[in-house]
Design a protein around this motif. Structure first.
Motif, PDB file in Angstrom:
ATOM      1  N   ASN A  29       7.795   5.518  14.820  1.00  0.00           N
ATOM      2  CA  ASN A  29       7.700   5.752  13.421  1.00  0.00           C
ATOM      3  C   ASN A  29       6.931   4.361  13.031  1.00  0.00           C
ATOM      4  OD1 ASN A  29       8.902   8.138  13.134  1.00  0.00           O
ATOM      5  ND2 ASN A  29      10.971   6.978  12.624  1.00  0.00           N
ATOM      6  N   MET A  30       7.223   3.254  13.340  1.00  0.00           N
ATOM      7  CA  MET A  30       6.525   2.155  12.840  1.00  0.00           C
ATOM      8  C   MET A  30       4.768   2.267  13.445  1.00  0.00           C
ATOM      9  SD  MET A  30       4.997  -1.081  14.290  1.00  0.00           S
ATOM     10  CE  MET A  30       5.808  -1.628  15.528  1.00  0.00           C
ATOM     11  N   TYR A  50      -1.004   3.319  12.468  1.00  0.00           N
ATOM     12  CA  TYR A  50      -2.224   4.134  12.566  1.00  0.00           C
ATOM     13  C   TYR A  50      -2.676   4.554  10.981  1.00  0.00           C
ATOM     14  CZ  TYR A  50      -2.869   3.778  17.648  1.00  0.00           C
ATOM     15  OH  TYR A  50      -3.025   3.536  19.106  1.00  0.00           O
ATOM     16  N   THR A  51      -1.745   5.111  10.456  1.00  0.00           N
ATOM     17  CA  THR A  51      -2.127   5.292   9.049  1.00  0.00           C
ATOM     18  C   THR A  51      -2.757   4.495   8.216  1.00  0.00           C
ATOM     19  OG1 THR A  51      -0.131   7.002   9.016  1.00  0.00           O
ATOM     20  CG2 THR A  51      -1.092   6.109   6.873  1.00  0.00           C
ATOM     21  N   CYS A  52      -2.213   3.034   8.595  1.00  0.00           N
ATOM     22  CA  CYS A  52      -3.014   1.992   7.617  1.00  0.00           C
ATOM     23  C   CYS A  52      -4.386   1.665   8.543  1.00  0.00           C
ATOM     24  CB  CYS A  52      -2.186   0.584   7.956  1.00  0.00           C
ATOM     25  SG  CYS A  52      -0.652   0.584   7.362  1.00  0.00           S
ATOM     26  N   ILE A  53      -4.651   2.060   9.323  1.00  0.00           N
ATOM     27  CA  ILE A  53      -6.036   1.852  10.186  1.00  0.00           C
ATOM     28  C   ILE A  53      -6.921   3.058   9.619  1.00  0.00           C
ATOM     29  CG2 ILE A  53      -7.488   1.989  12.306  1.00  0.00           C
ATOM     30  CD1 ILE A  53      -5.021   1.031  13.922  1.00  0.00           C
ATOM     31  N   ASN A  54      -6.527   4.271   9.482  1.00  0.00           N
ATOM     32  CA  ASN A  54      -7.304   5.249   8.879  1.00  0.00           C
ATOM     33  C   ASN A  54      -7.689   5.073   7.408  1.00  0.00           C
ATOM     34  OD1 ASN A  54      -7.431   6.919  11.352  1.00  0.00           O
ATOM     35  ND2 ASN A  54      -5.361   7.727  11.026  1.00  0.00           N
ATOM     36  N   GLY A  91       0.767  -6.922   8.477  1.00  0.00           N
ATOM     37  CA  GLY A  91       2.432  -7.099   8.486  1.00  0.00           C
ATOM     38  C   GLY A  91       2.912  -6.566   9.907  1.00  0.00           C
ATOM     39  N   TYR A  92       2.029  -5.534  10.538  1.00  0.00           N
ATOM     40  CA  TYR A  92       2.496  -4.961  11.692  1.00  0.00           C
ATOM     41  C   TYR A  92       2.278  -5.713  12.937  1.00  0.00           C
ATOM     42  CZ  TYR A  92       3.821  -0.895   9.077  1.00  0.00           C
ATOM     43  OH  TYR A  92       4.275   0.014   8.154  1.00  0.00           O
ATOM     44  N   LYS A  95     -11.538   9.438  11.754  1.00  0.00           N
ATOM     45  CA  LYS A  95     -10.201   9.152  11.581  1.00  0.00           C
ATOM     46  C   LYS A  95      -9.581   9.292  13.042  1.00  0.00           C
ATOM     47  CE  LYS A  95     -10.113   9.287   7.212  1.00  0.00           C
ATOM     48  NZ  LYS A  95      -9.910   8.081   6.247  1.00  0.00           N
ATOM     49  N   ILE A  96      -8.455   8.333  13.553  1.00  0.00           N
ATOM     50  CA  ILE A  96      -7.725   8.321  14.614  1.00  0.00           C
ATOM     51  C   ILE A  96      -6.538   9.401  14.528  1.00  0.00           C
ATOM     52  CG2 ILE A  96      -6.368   6.933  16.230  1.00  0.00           C
ATOM     53  CD1 ILE A  96      -7.959   4.314  15.368  1.00  0.00           C
TER      54      ILE A  96
END
Length: 281
Positions: free
Chosen positions: A81-82, A87-91, A100-101, A139-140
């Motif tokens: 989940n992390m 990847y959501t932060c990248i997109n 923070g990751y 997007k990834i």
């Protein structure tokens, strides 16, 4: 409802009908000496289906979901989940949350680069360039995300432009996570990207020839495998002194030609999409 049955010589008794999990309620006569037929009648009287069975089931579902959420909160986020949030932060180009990751001593190895990136500063500089190069529409897209019930996560992904998959952009990433206070961070990463060059059987032939040379000269092979950076530097020196004056202009022209082709292709694609949207959208 409770059913009341009177027997001669006995005071009135009440059969209790508890609610069943499956939505049915049963009542059983507690009296001794009653006939089987009377017990069957008692069951028929008390057997009923609650009118609010649908709402009852809905309440149970909400209760189970709420309990599962509480259970997840106690355990904390899983590595898979992390990575999805990563990847959501990248997109979304959310570099502040993305920071923070990444652990302070993170080692990020991308096979497209000669050297791995070490430390949060180098890794974040890479993601700044990556998100800037992706633009607003690339997007990834994650295909598969799996973990080993520990701290290692594997991901298959590809790039899409406005939900259209871009050729030769498949890849696999492997992440080793660690616990930092109350959250998980990426400690080590390995990224393997699909090569646009497809040599096919040539790779097998080259592998056979190289292994044959290694077997014939084992000492030289051992030295080469243990010191690949020495050979790399030696080849770079030869390239800079002998080949760079001739190759660099050709390479620069080749890159400019491909940039022009890419722009023309994007223009043609936008024209086709605009035509289809205007006439069929």
């Amino acid at each position: 409802m409770a059913a009341t049955v009177n027997f001669y010589g006995q005071p009135p008794q009440q059969a209790i009908c508890p609610k069943g999990v499956a939505g049915l309620t049963f009542g059983f006569s507690p009296f001794k000496g009653s006939s089987q037929s009377m017990q069957n009648k008692m069951k028929m009287i008390c057997l009923r289906k609650p009118a609010s069975n649908k709402s009852f089931s809905k309440r149970w579902v909400n209760l189970v979901v709420s309990a599962a959420d509480d259970f997840d909160l106690k355990l904390g986020p899983s590595p898979s989940n992390m990575i999805k949030k990563f990847y959501t932060c990248i997109n979304e180009k959310n570099l502040k949350e993305l920071d923070g990751y990444i652990s302070d001593d993170c080692i990020f190895e991308d096979c497209s680069f000669l050297q791995p990136m070490q430390g949060k500063k180098e890794v974040m500089h890479f993601f700044e360039q990556l998100t800037a190069g992706m633009g607003q529409n690339v997007k990834i897209i994650l295909e598969h995300v799996c973990d080993d019930d520990g701290f290692t996560v594997g991901v298959n992904w590809h790039l899409e432009w406005k939900t259209i998959q871009i050729p030769f952009t498949k890849g696999s990433s492997f992440y080793e996570c660690s616990q930092k206070e109350d959250r998980l961070v990426i400690k080590k990463a390995l990224v393997v990207t699909e090569s646009p060059i497809k040599p096919g059987g040539i790779v097998l032939t080259l592998l056979r020839n190289v292994t044959a040379i290694f077997d014939d000269f084992p000492q030289a092979a051992e030295w080469l495998l243990k010191s690949p950076h020495v050979i790399t530097r030696f080849c770079l020196k030869i390239y800079i002194r002998l080949l760079a004056p001739f190759v660099n202009p050709l390479l620069a022209g080749y890159i400019r030609a491909w940039n022009l082709i890419a722009r023309l292709f994007a223009l043609a694609l936008n024209t086709v999409l605009h035509f289809l949207k205007k006439n069929f959208g």
